[in-house]
Design an enzyme around this catalytic site. Structure first.
Site, PDB file in Angstrom:
ATOM      1  N   HIS A  35       0.829  -1.213   0.000  1.00 18.75           N
ATOM      2  CA  HIS A  35       0.000   0.000   0.000  1.00 18.75           C
ATOM      3  C   HIS A  35       0.862   1.263   0.000  1.00 18.75           C
ATOM      4  O   HIS A  35       0.769   2.093  -0.899  1.00 18.75           O
ATOM      5  CB  HIS A  35      -0.869   0.063   1.265  1.00 18.75           C
ATOM      6  CG  HIS A  35      -1.780  -1.103   1.482  1.00 18.75           C
ATOM      7  ND1 HIS A  35      -2.915  -1.303   0.728  1.00 18.75           N
ATOM      8  CD2 HIS A  35      -1.759  -2.102   2.398  1.00 18.75           C
ATOM      9  CE1 HIS A  35      -3.555  -2.377   1.185  1.00 18.75           C
ATOM     10  NE2 HIS A  35      -2.876  -2.879   2.192  1.00 18.75           N
TER      11      HIS A  35
HETATM   12  C1  BDR Z   1      -2.930   1.250   5.238  1.00 17.80           C
HETATM   13  O1  BDR Z   1      -3.180   0.839   6.574  1.00 17.80           O
HETATM   14  C2  BDR Z   1      -1.980   0.503   7.221  1.00 17.80           C
HETATM   15  O2  BDR Z   1      -2.102  -0.684   7.958  1.00 17.80           O
HETATM   16  C3  BDR Z   1      -0.931   0.400   6.149  1.00 17.80           C
HETATM   17  O3  BDR Z   1       0.323   0.827   6.680  1.00 17.80           O
HETATM   18  C4  BDR Z   1      -1.426   1.319   5.075  1.00 17.80           C
HETATM   19  O4  BDR Z   1      -1.011   2.646   5.294  1.00 17.80           O
HETATM   20  C5  BDR Z   1      -3.615   0.296   4.300  1.00 17.80           C
HETATM   21  O5  BDR Z   1      -5.000   0.315   4.513  1.00 17.80           O
END
Ligand code: BDR
Ligand code: CA
Length: 310
Positions: free
Chosen positions: A244
């Site tokens: 992500h």
């Molecule tokens: C986002 O949520 C966090 O757990 C990850 O680091 C990322 O920024 C994904 O939904």
């Protein structure tokens, strides 16, 4: 070189985002600020120092602590994804003897607009955690924050399912009011939602063929932090690991990796089923939203950033 500030809640994929940022030739990282998110703020701040100790940057960035709780609502941690320490238990000693960072006396909500004023319409802000620090920066010094050239945000699930509720994504769900303040600020924003981040992930094939053979500090960190095991070809109990936050950095490095559309968006603040959802509305389109990604080219970029160090 593009000058950037990174606001993050390190987090395994935030750590990989920092690694990508430092591994690219295109970005100059001026500051890294921490926000309560995946793990509590103090742990986030320690993790920023750990990752900088691992990367050993040539130019030490400023680092600052930000908010230790959301603007409203309770904190939701993501220990089940990132481990108790936020780095999947990866063993990285903090190097306090060499100067790999400089601690700012300012809180993130003051440092962000101060830095934007220092480089008017030049600095990019990459946000990979809940948007609390950005919202506090806007409340404190909106004119200063308007000096950011662009804010690139990992967050939201626009035309796809959420990952925290069926409708909401973690960063937005963690502080929906902050998200609304930021999205409605009028500052130029590119949103990198689950619609694209769910297209980019590490697989066992990638680990075996591209990452394990590198045998350097960064590839070893990724193996440890994601809990990858060759025997089971799994990441602890998972088949894949989403990239992500690295994708938000990827978009800063090379915006041609994604196809975007200009949309008008609204964050749901009403408690209930849709809390924290970002929905499209028929109004002036203001946010640049990534809806497709060149997966292969992004993964090449990510893996090449791991090759540069021993
Ligand atoms: C986002 O949520 C966090 O757990 C990850 O680091 C990322 O920024 C994904 O939904
Ligand atoms: Ca994050």
């Amino acid at each position: 070189m593009k000058r950037v500030v990174i606001d993050c809640d390190v987090g395994v994929d935030d750590a990989m985002a920092l690694i990508l940022a430092y591994g690219s030739q295109e970005l100059e990282i001026k500051a890294i600020t921490g926000v309560n998110g995946n793990v509590p703020l103090n742990q986030v701040f320690e993790n920023i120092q750990k990752i900088l100790s691992l990367i050993r940057p040539f130019y030490p960035p400023l680092i600052a602590k930000g908010a230790d709780k959301p603007l409203t609502g309770e904190t939701l941690y993501a220990h089940s994804v990132h481990g108790i320490d936020g780095l999947g238990g990866a063993d990285i000693p903090i190097n306090e003897t060499e100067r790999f960072w400089e601690t700012s006396p300012l809180k993130a909500s003051e440092l962000l607009p101060t830095m934007a004023r220092q480089f008017p319409k030049e600095l990019m802000l990459i946000a990979t955690g809940p948007l609390t620090n950005l919202a506090l920066g806007i409340q404190r010094d909106f004119e200063g924050m308007k000096n950011f050239k662009e804010i690139i945000i990992m967050g939201g699930a626009i035309r796809t399912r959420g990952n925290t509720t069926p409708y909401a994504e973690f960063n937005i769900y963690s502080d929906p009011l902050a998200a609304r303040i930021v999205l409605e600020s009028g500052i130029p924003i590119t949103l990198v939602p689950l619609d694209v981040t769910h297209q980019v992930f590490l697989t066992s094939d990638l680990m075996e063929q591209k990452i394990k053979p590198l045998q350097n500090l960064l590839s070893n960190f990724i193996i440890q932090a994601t809990g990858y095991e060759s025997l089971s070809r799994k990441f602890r109990n998972r088949e894949t690991i989403f990239l992500h936050d690295p994708l938000a950095v990827g978009v800063a490095i090379d915006p041609t990796l994604v196809r975007t559309e200009n949309l008008s968006l609204e964050v749901e603040l009403q408690r209930g089923e849709y809390y924290g959802r970002i929905k499209e509305r028929a109004a002036d389109a203001k946010i640049n939203v990534c809806l497709e990604v060149d997966r292969k080219r992004f993964l090449e970029l990510f893996i090449s950033s791991l090759r540069k160090r021993t």
